[in-house]
Design a protein around this motif. Structure first.
Motif, PDB file in Angstrom:
ATOM      1  N   ALA A   1      20.953  57.007  -0.425  1.00 57.84           N
ATOM      2  CA  ALA A   1      19.830  57.322  -1.294  1.00 57.84           C
ATOM      3  C   ALA A   1      19.827  58.154  -2.885  1.00 57.84           C
ATOM      4  O   ALA A   1      19.086  58.368  -3.758  1.00 57.84           O
ATOM      5  N   ALA A   2      21.239  58.430  -3.070  1.00 56.92           N
ATOM      6  CA  ALA A   2      21.587  59.032  -4.427  1.00 56.92           C
ATOM      7  C   ALA A   2      21.338  58.130  -5.541  1.00 56.92           C
ATOM      8  O   ALA A   2      21.466  56.709  -5.617  1.00 56.92           O
ATOM      9  N   GLY A   3      20.700  58.660  -6.353  1.00 55.42           N
ATOM     10  CA  GLY A   3      20.331  57.912  -7.558  1.00 55.42           C
ATOM     11  C   GLY A   3      19.034  57.099  -7.601  1.00 55.42           C
ATOM     12  O   GLY A   3      18.924  56.244  -8.440  1.00 55.42           O
ATOM     13  N   ARG A   4      18.521  56.972  -6.376  1.00 52.46           N
ATOM     14  CA  ARG A   4      17.553  56.063  -6.117  1.00 52.46           C
ATOM     15  C   ARG A   4      16.087  56.729  -6.613  1.00 52.46           C
ATOM     16  O   ARG A   4      15.999  58.008  -6.484  1.00 52.46           O
ATOM     17  N   ASP A   5      15.148  55.951  -6.837  1.00 50.22           N
ATOM     18  CA  ASP A   5      13.591  56.144  -6.794  1.00 50.22           C
ATOM     19  C   ASP A   5      12.697  55.452  -6.178  1.00 50.22           C
ATOM     20  O   ASP A   5      13.110  54.198  -5.892  1.00 50.22           O
ATOM     21  N   SER A   6      11.643  55.805  -5.905  1.00 52.41           N
ATOM     22  CA  SER A   6      10.559  54.958  -5.099  1.00 52.41           C
ATOM     23  C   SER A   6       9.419  55.789  -4.980  1.00 52.41           C
ATOM     24  O   SER A   6       9.188  56.904  -5.571  1.00 52.41           O
ATOM     25  N   ARG A   7       8.480  55.004  -4.571  1.00 52.97           N
ATOM     26  CA  ARG A   7       7.113  55.267  -4.570  1.00 52.97           C
ATOM     27  C   ARG A   7       6.952  56.613  -3.613  1.00 52.97           C
ATOM     28  O   ARG A   7       7.500  56.749  -2.739  1.00 52.97           O
ATOM     29  N   PRO A   8       6.155  57.821  -4.202  1.00 48.99           N
ATOM     30  CA  PRO A   8       6.055  58.781  -3.370  1.00 48.99           C
ATOM     31  C   PRO A   8       5.262  58.776  -2.144  1.00 48.99           C
ATOM     32  O   PRO A   8       4.252  57.843  -1.969  1.00 48.99           O
ATOM     33  N   ASP A   9       5.876  59.344  -0.900  1.00 51.01           N
ATOM     34  CA  ASP A   9       4.994  59.055   0.278  1.00 51.01           C
ATOM     35  C   ASP A   9       4.708  60.706   0.825  1.00 51.01           C
ATOM     36  O   ASP A   9       5.296  61.487   0.875  1.00 51.01           O
ATOM     37  N   PRO A  10       3.766  60.602   1.458  1.00 50.97           N
ATOM     38  CA  PRO A  10       3.037  62.006   1.804  1.00 50.97           C
ATOM     39  C   PRO A  10       3.913  62.541   2.736  1.00 50.97           C
ATOM     40  O   PRO A  10       3.852  63.829   2.931  1.00 50.97           O
ATOM     41  N   ASP A  11       4.717  62.097   3.512  1.00 50.88           N
ATOM     42  CA  ASP A  11       5.409  62.545   4.667  1.00 50.88           C
ATOM     43  C   ASP A  11       7.124  62.667   4.262  1.00 50.88           C
ATOM     44  O   ASP A  11       7.954  62.787   4.891  1.00 50.88           O
ATOM     45  N   GLY A  12       7.463  62.132   3.016  1.00 48.51           N
ATOM     46  CA  GLY A  12       8.617  62.538   2.566  1.00 48.51           C
ATOM     47  C   GLY A  12       9.614  61.372   2.823  1.00 48.51           C
ATOM     48  O   GLY A  12      10.766  61.205   2.763  1.00 48.51           O
ATOM     49  N   LEU A  13       8.899  59.934   3.019  1.00 46.67           N
ATOM     50  CA  LEU A  13       9.558  58.697   3.504  1.00 46.67           C
ATOM     51  C   LEU A  13       9.785  58.169   2.306  1.00 46.67           C
ATOM     52  O   LEU A  13       9.448  56.908   2.099  1.00 46.67           O
ATOM     53  N   ASP A  14      10.424  58.784   1.205  1.00 44.89           N
ATOM     54  CA  ASP A  14      10.763  58.136   0.051  1.00 44.89           C
ATOM     55  C   ASP A  14      12.256  58.518  -0.490  1.00 44.89           C
ATOM     56  O   ASP A  14      12.668  59.291   0.359  1.00 44.89           O
ATOM     57  N   ALA A  15      12.681  58.276  -1.604  1.00 50.43           N
ATOM     58  CA  ALA A  15      13.888  58.812  -2.115  1.00 50.43           C
ATOM     59  C   ALA A  15      14.247  60.016  -2.166  1.00 50.43           C
ATOM     60  O   ALA A  15      15.211  60.461  -1.605  1.00 50.43           O
ATOM     61  N   ALA A  16      13.353  60.987  -2.723  1.00 46.30           N
ATOM     62  CA  ALA A  16      13.641  62.323  -2.839  1.00 46.30           C
ATOM     63  C   ALA A  16      13.676  62.957  -1.241  1.00 46.30           C
ATOM     64  O   ALA A  16      14.516  63.848  -0.979  1.00 46.30           O
ATOM     65  N   GLY A  17      12.675  62.358  -0.469  1.00 52.06           N
ATOM     66  CA  GLY A  17      12.773  62.931   0.852  1.00 52.06           C
ATOM     67  C   GLY A  17      13.996  62.316   1.716  1.00 52.06           C
ATOM     68  O   GLY A  17      14.459  63.375   2.495  1.00 52.06           O
ATOM     69  N   ALA A  18      14.398  61.549   1.483  1.00 53.50           N
ATOM     70  CA  ALA A  18      15.697  60.853   2.119  1.00 53.50           C
ATOM     71  C   ALA A  18      16.998  61.853   1.481  1.00 53.50           C
ATOM     72  O   ALA A  18      17.765  61.975   2.262  1.00 53.50           O
ATOM     73  N   ARG A  19      16.822  62.022   0.220  1.00 54.76           N
ATOM     74  CA  ARG A  19      18.036  63.065   0.040  1.00 54.76           C
ATOM     75  C   ARG A  19      17.872  64.186   0.418  1.00 54.76           C
ATOM     76  O   ARG A  19      19.129  64.795   1.059  1.00 54.76           O
ATOM     77  N   ALA A  20      16.739  64.774   0.587  1.00 63.22           N
ATOM     78  CA  ALA A  20      16.825  66.075   1.346  1.00 63.22           C
ATOM     79  C   ALA A  20      16.928  66.189   2.552  1.00 63.22           C
ATOM     80  O   ALA A  20      17.727  66.800   3.339  1.00 63.22           O
ATOM     81  N   ASP A  21      16.560  64.938   3.580  1.00 60.54           N
ATOM     82  CA  ASP A  21      16.831  64.774   4.814  1.00 60.54           C
ATOM     83  C   ASP A  21      18.339  64.691   5.231  1.00 60.54           C
ATOM     84  O   ASP A  21      18.896  65.433   5.930  1.00 60.54           O
ATOM     85  N   ALA A  22      19.050  64.080   4.125  1.00 61.63           N
ATOM     86  CA  ALA A  22      20.493  63.775   4.450  1.00 61.63           C
ATOM     87  C   ALA A  22      21.233  65.180   4.033  1.00 61.63           C
ATOM     88  O   ALA A  22      22.298  65.657   4.937  1.00 61.63           O
ATOM     89  N   LEU A  23      20.625  65.850   2.924  1.00 63.50           N
ATOM     90  CA  LEU A  23      21.426  67.240   2.796  1.00 63.50           C
ATOM     91  C   LEU A  23      21.135  68.162   3.560  1.00 63.50           C
ATOM     92  O   LEU A  23      21.865  69.000   4.329  1.00 63.50           O
TER      93      LEU A  23
END
Length: 288
Positions: A98-120
């Motif tokens: 997920a690092a450096g990725r971008d994607s359409r925002p998802d209400p439950d965080g199933l997007d790039a920012a949410g993926a990075r947060a999940d991993a961290l």
């Protein structure tokens, strides 16, 4: 086809969907997102082998964001069975995808920012269990900069509370646990309310609040009732373990329930999951 029902089960008010929704390879969910949601629901039910059968291909065949989320989900399932070292490798994979990725925002965080947060947050939990408290704090703080939406706040609250509990700071754990519980309730995320209630009960007990016993008992009792009703076996046995400590006069009864549930969970786990649980000091022996 079933994505709305799967999303409601994974993150909403209906954690127990119709069995047809998750039957087979994600039921009628033919998209990577649908299969990911199905795996999350199956994992919550303790059906780890079925979940792993969906997550394995997603890690290697889906796009970067879904592949990252799949690796994080599998890491969470390994962690639930005490496999923190195995989970750490998967969480590292998830962050790299997920690092450096971008994607359409998802209400439950199933997007790039949410993926990075999940991993961290997964890496923070892994490092905490492996005794690396400082690393866990840094990773948890970094996760908050990636995503501050509801699911990241809930999961961040769990990890933040666990970090303070590990540091022997029960009172400092309570605000983290309260934030997770209140956020999950406000969102109507029933499964997340169950786990948040367990975490808050443990934090209140560790803090030694004057009325902690009654409040903690109520929180865990409600968590157990919902986990039973919704067949959330991955949360039922930890709730029963906590209840055994809160009600020592009935400890044998609750530990028997732990053994029953773990037996069912391990029967539904893949070989790797069963091996991890058998080797883990965190997971009680089902017959013990």
């Amino acid at each position: 086809m079933h994505e709305p029902a799967l999303r409601a089960a994974a993150f909403g008010s209906d954690p127990l969907p119709d069995p047809a929704v998750t039957r087979g390879a994600g039921g009628g969910a033919r998209t990577p997102r649908g299969r990911l949601l199905a795996a999350i629901v199956l994992g919550a039910q303790g059906r780890y082998a079925a979940a792993a059968a969906l997550l394995g291909p997603l890690r290697h065949e889906a796009g970067p964001v879904e592949a990252s989320l799949a690796a994080s989900a599998l890491a969470a399932h390994r962690r639930q069975l005490g496999g923190h070292r195995q989970a750490r490798a998967l969480d590292g994979e998830a962050f790299a995808k997920a690092a450096g990725r971008d994607s359409r925002p998802d209400p439950d965080g199933l997007d790039a920012a949410g993926a990075r947060a999940d991993a961290l947050l997964g890496l923070a939990a892994d490092n905490l269990a492996l005794g690396r408290l400082g690393a866990a704090r840094r990773l948890a703080e970094r996760a908050t900069r990636e995503d501050d939406r509801w699911r990241a706040r809930v999961r961040g609250g769990w990890v933040g509370a666990e970090i303070e509990l590990a540091a022997g700071q029960g009172a400092a754990a309570v605000p983290h646990a309260e934030r997770a519980f209140e956020t999950a309730e406000a969102r109507g995320a029933r499964r997340h309310v169950v786990k948040s209630g367990i975490v808050l009960a443990v934090a209140l007990r560790a803090a030694g609040a004057p009325d902690h016993r009654e409040i903690s008992d109520g929180l865990v009792g409600n968590a157990m009732a919902t986990a039973e009703e919704c067949e959330l076996l991955s949360l039922l046995w930890p709730a029963a373990l906590v209840m055994a400590d809160l009600r020592p006069g009935h400890a044998e009864e609750y530990r028997f329930r732990v053994a029953e549930v773990l037996h069912a969970v391990l029967r539904s786990a893949d070989p790797c999951g069963r091996r991890i649980a058998g080797e883990s000091p965190w997971v009680p022996a089902p017959g013990g």
